[in-house]
Design a protein around this motif. Structure first.
Motif, PDB file in Angstrom:
ATOM      1  N   THR A 133      41.233  -9.264  34.840  1.00  0.00           N
ATOM      2  CA  THR A 133      41.973 -10.486  35.137  1.00  0.00           C
ATOM      3  C   THR A 133      43.085 -10.203  36.133  1.00  0.00           C
ATOM      4  O   THR A 133      43.281 -10.957  37.083  1.00  0.00           O
ATOM      5  CB  THR A 133      42.559 -11.091  33.845  1.00  0.00           C
ATOM      6  N   ASN A 134      43.816  -9.112  35.941  1.00  0.00           N
ATOM      7  CA  ASN A 134      44.878  -8.751  36.877  1.00  0.00           C
ATOM      8  C   ASN A 134      44.331  -8.511  38.274  1.00  0.00           C
ATOM      9  O   ASN A 134      44.926  -8.923  39.263  1.00  0.00           O
ATOM     10  CB  ASN A 134      45.635  -7.508  36.396  1.00  0.00           C
ATOM     11  N   LEU A 135      43.196  -7.823  38.378  1.00  0.00           N
ATOM     12  CA  LEU A 135      42.586  -7.575  39.685  1.00  0.00           C
ATOM     13  C   LEU A 135      42.147  -8.882  40.322  1.00  0.00           C
ATOM     14  O   LEU A 135      42.327  -9.081  41.522  1.00  0.00           O
ATOM     15  CB  LEU A 135      41.381  -6.626  39.553  1.00  0.00           C
ATOM     16  N   LYS A 136      41.595  -9.798  39.538  1.00  0.00           N
ATOM     17  CA  LYS A 136      41.151 -11.091  40.055  1.00  0.00           C
ATOM     18  C   LYS A 136      42.347 -11.869  40.584  1.00  0.00           C
ATOM     19  O   LYS A 136      42.301 -12.431  41.673  1.00  0.00           O
ATOM     20  CB  LYS A 136      40.437 -11.873  38.949  1.00  0.00           C
ATOM     21  N   GLU A 137      43.440 -11.903  39.845  1.00  0.00           N
ATOM     22  CA  GLU A 137      44.629 -12.623  40.289  1.00  0.00           C
ATOM     23  C   GLU A 137      45.207 -12.010  41.550  1.00  0.00           C
ATOM     24  O   GLU A 137      45.617 -12.719  42.465  1.00  0.00           O
ATOM     25  CB  GLU A 137      45.675 -12.670  39.176  1.00  0.00           C
ATOM     26  N   ALA A 138      45.247 -10.699  41.628  1.00  0.00           N
ATOM     27  CA  ALA A 138      45.755 -10.028  42.824  1.00  0.00           C
ATOM     28  C   ALA A 138      44.872 -10.356  44.017  1.00  0.00           C
ATOM     29  O   ALA A 138      45.358 -10.601  45.120  1.00  0.00           O
ATOM     30  CB  ALA A 138      45.819  -8.519  42.612  1.00  0.00           C
ATOM     31  N   SER A 139      43.567 -10.376  43.786  1.00  0.00           N
ATOM     32  CA  SER A 139      42.627 -10.696  44.854  1.00  0.00           C
ATOM     33  C   SER A 139      42.814 -12.135  45.324  1.00  0.00           C
ATOM     34  O   SER A 139      42.818 -12.416  46.517  1.00  0.00           O
ATOM     35  CB  SER A 139      41.189 -10.472  44.371  1.00  0.00           C
ATOM     36  N   ASP A 140      42.962 -13.069  44.385  1.00  0.00           N
ATOM     37  CA  ASP A 140      43.173 -14.467  44.748  1.00  0.00           C
ATOM     38  C   ASP A 140      44.457 -14.621  45.549  1.00  0.00           C
ATOM     39  O   ASP A 140      44.504 -15.343  46.534  1.00  0.00           O
ATOM     40  CB  ASP A 140      43.237 -15.358  43.501  1.00  0.00           C
ATOM     41  N   THR A 141      45.495 -13.936  45.121  1.00  0.00           N
ATOM     42  CA  THR A 141      46.764 -14.010  45.827  1.00  0.00           C
ATOM     43  C   THR A 141      46.620 -13.484  47.248  1.00  0.00           C
ATOM     44  O   THR A 141      47.086 -14.114  48.191  1.00  0.00           O
ATOM     45  CB  THR A 141      47.841 -13.206  45.066  1.00  0.00           C
ATOM     46  N   LEU A 142      45.948 -12.357  47.412  1.00  0.00           N
ATOM     47  CA  LEU A 142      45.737 -11.804  48.750  1.00  0.00           C
ATOM     48  C   LEU A 142      44.859 -12.743  49.574  1.00  0.00           C
ATOM     49  O   LEU A 142      45.129 -12.981  50.741  1.00  0.00           O
ATOM     50  CB  LEU A 142      45.122 -10.406  48.675  1.00  0.00           C
ATOM     51  N   VAL A 186      37.737 -10.464  50.036  1.00  0.00           N
ATOM     52  CA  VAL A 186      38.677  -9.376  49.783  1.00  0.00           C
ATOM     53  C   VAL A 186      37.945  -8.370  48.909  1.00  0.00           C
ATOM     54  O   VAL A 186      37.530  -8.688  47.800  1.00  0.00           O
ATOM     55  CB  VAL A 186      39.961  -9.884  49.096  1.00  0.00           C
ATOM     56  N   HIS A 187      37.738  -7.189  49.436  1.00  0.00           N
ATOM     57  CA  HIS A 187      37.008  -6.131  48.739  1.00  0.00           C
ATOM     58  C   HIS A 187      37.998  -5.147  48.107  1.00  0.00           C
ATOM     59  O   HIS A 187      39.186  -5.168  48.425  1.00  0.00           O
ATOM     60  CB  HIS A 187      36.085  -5.404  49.726  1.00  0.00           C
ATOM     61  N   PRO A 188      37.514  -4.275  47.226  1.00  0.00           N
ATOM     62  CA  PRO A 188      38.405  -3.294  46.605  1.00  0.00           C
ATOM     63  C   PRO A 188      39.246  -2.533  47.641  1.00  0.00           C
ATOM     64  O   PRO A 188      38.812  -2.353  48.771  1.00  0.00           O
ATOM     65  CB  PRO A 188      37.438  -2.357  45.879  1.00  0.00           C
ATOM     66  N   VAL A 189      40.392  -2.132  47.215  1.00  0.00           N
ATOM     67  CA  VAL A 189      41.398  -1.426  48.024  1.00  0.00           C
ATOM     68  C   VAL A 189      41.931  -2.342  49.130  1.00  0.00           C
ATOM     69  O   VAL A 189      42.356  -1.885  50.183  1.00  0.00           O
ATOM     70  CB  VAL A 189      40.863  -0.091  48.598  1.00  0.00           C
ATOM     71  N   ASN A 190      41.859  -3.665  48.886  1.00  0.00           N
ATOM     72  CA  ASN A 190      42.422  -4.667  49.804  1.00  0.00           C
ATOM     73  C   ASN A 190      41.866  -4.610  51.218  1.00  0.00           C
ATOM     74  O   ASN A 190      42.583  -4.783  52.195  1.00  0.00           O
ATOM     75  CB  ASN A 190      43.946  -4.594  49.814  1.00  0.00           C
ATOM     76  N   GLU A 242      51.334  -7.643  53.771  1.00  0.00           N
ATOM     77  CA  GLU A 242      51.638  -6.447  52.990  1.00  0.00           C
ATOM     78  C   GLU A 242      50.503  -6.154  52.015  1.00  0.00           C
ATOM     79  O   GLU A 242      50.022  -7.045  51.317  1.00  0.00           O
ATOM     80  CB  GLU A 242      52.939  -6.646  52.224  1.00  0.00           C
ATOM     81  N   GLY A 243      50.062  -4.906  51.997  1.00  0.00           N
ATOM     82  CA  GLY A 243      49.035  -4.489  51.065  1.00  0.00           C
ATOM     83  C   GLY A 243      47.629  -4.485  51.641  1.00  0.00           C
ATOM     84  O   GLY A 243      46.725  -3.914  51.039  1.00  0.00           O
ATOM     85  N   VAL A 244      47.419  -5.129  52.783  1.00  0.00           N
ATOM     86  CA  VAL A 244      46.082  -5.137  53.385  1.00  0.00           C
ATOM     87  C   VAL A 244      45.787  -3.747  53.925  1.00  0.00           C
ATOM     88  O   VAL A 244      46.594  -3.157  54.639  1.00  0.00           O
ATOM     89  CB  VAL A 244      45.968  -6.198  54.509  1.00  0.00           C
ATOM     90  N   ASN A 245      44.637  -3.228  53.582  1.00  0.00           N
ATOM     91  CA  ASN A 245      44.241  -1.892  54.008  1.00  0.00           C
ATOM     92  C   ASN A 245      43.499  -1.930  55.336  1.00  0.00           C
ATOM     93  O   ASN A 245      43.920  -1.336  56.307  1.00  0.00           O
ATOM     94  CB  ASN A 245      43.374  -1.239  52.917  1.00  0.00           C
ATOM     95  N   ASP A 246      42.375  -2.641  55.382  1.00  0.00           N
ATOM     96  CA  ASP A 246      41.554  -2.688  56.584  1.00  0.00           C
ATOM     97  C   ASP A 246      41.057  -4.117  56.778  1.00  0.00           C
ATOM     98  O   ASP A 246      40.903  -4.862  55.813  1.00  0.00           O
ATOM     99  CB  ASP A 246      40.369  -1.725  56.443  1.00  0.00           C
ATOM    100  N   VAL A 247      40.803  -4.485  58.040  1.00  0.00           N
ATOM    101  CA  VAL A 247      40.325  -5.829  58.367  1.00  0.00           C
ATOM    102  C   VAL A 247      39.091  -5.701  59.241  1.00  0.00           C
ATOM    103  O   VAL A 247      39.098  -4.961  60.219  1.00  0.00           O
ATOM    104  CB  VAL A 247      41.400  -6.655  59.111  1.00  0.00           C
ATOM    105  N   ASN A 248      38.040  -6.420  58.859  1.00  0.00           N
ATOM    106  CA  ASN A 248      36.820  -6.459  59.652  1.00  0.00           C
ATOM    107  C   ASN A 248      36.535  -7.919  59.982  1.00  0.00           C
ATOM    108  O   ASN A 248      36.341  -8.733  59.090  1.00  0.00           O
ATOM    109  CB  ASN A 248      35.657  -5.843  58.863  1.00  0.00           C
TER     110      ASN A 248
END
Length: 111
Positions: A5-14, A45-49, A80-86
């Motif tokens: 749930t925490n990962l899902k919320e973080a993903s939605d926020t990002l 949004v994939h793992p590791v942002n 902030e927090g984005v790792n890579d963008v494709n």
């Protein structure tokens, strides 16, 4: 709360932040952002942002074909927090004015 749930919320926020960043990018010839124009087909949004954007342009001969994807990538990398963008460009399905939001159609006088 579970870790899932925490990962899902973080993903939605990002994802929300990515959507907001996309709304700051404009086609230089049209006074509406690319999100409202309907140029964004997918936001993932994939793992590791890592962020994946599948988008199109208003036409294959768009004069901003190089600048818009570069601006999309740069605006998302500022988050902030984005790792890579494709950013991937596709013309399937081809863009049509039906893809615009109601707000974009109103702004451009189509309603």
């Amino acid at each position: 709360m579970s870790e899932e749930t925490n990962l899902k919320e973080a993903s939605d926020t990002l994802r929300d932040k990515v959507m907001y960043a996309l709304k700051s990018v404009y086609d230089p010839e049209i006074p509406v952002d690319i999100y409202e124009l309907g140029l964004i087909y997918e936001i993932s949004v994939h793992p590791v942002n890592n962020v994946y954007i599948l988008m199109t342009l208003t036409s294959p001969n768009c004069p901003a074909a190089e600048s818009i994807p570069a601006e999309v990538e740069a605006s998302i990398k500022k988050i902030e927090g984005v790792n890579d963008v494709n950013v991937e460009i596709t013309f399937d399905p081809p863009y049509s004015q039906d893809m615009m939001s109601e707000a974009a159609k109103l702004e451009l006088g189509f309603l």
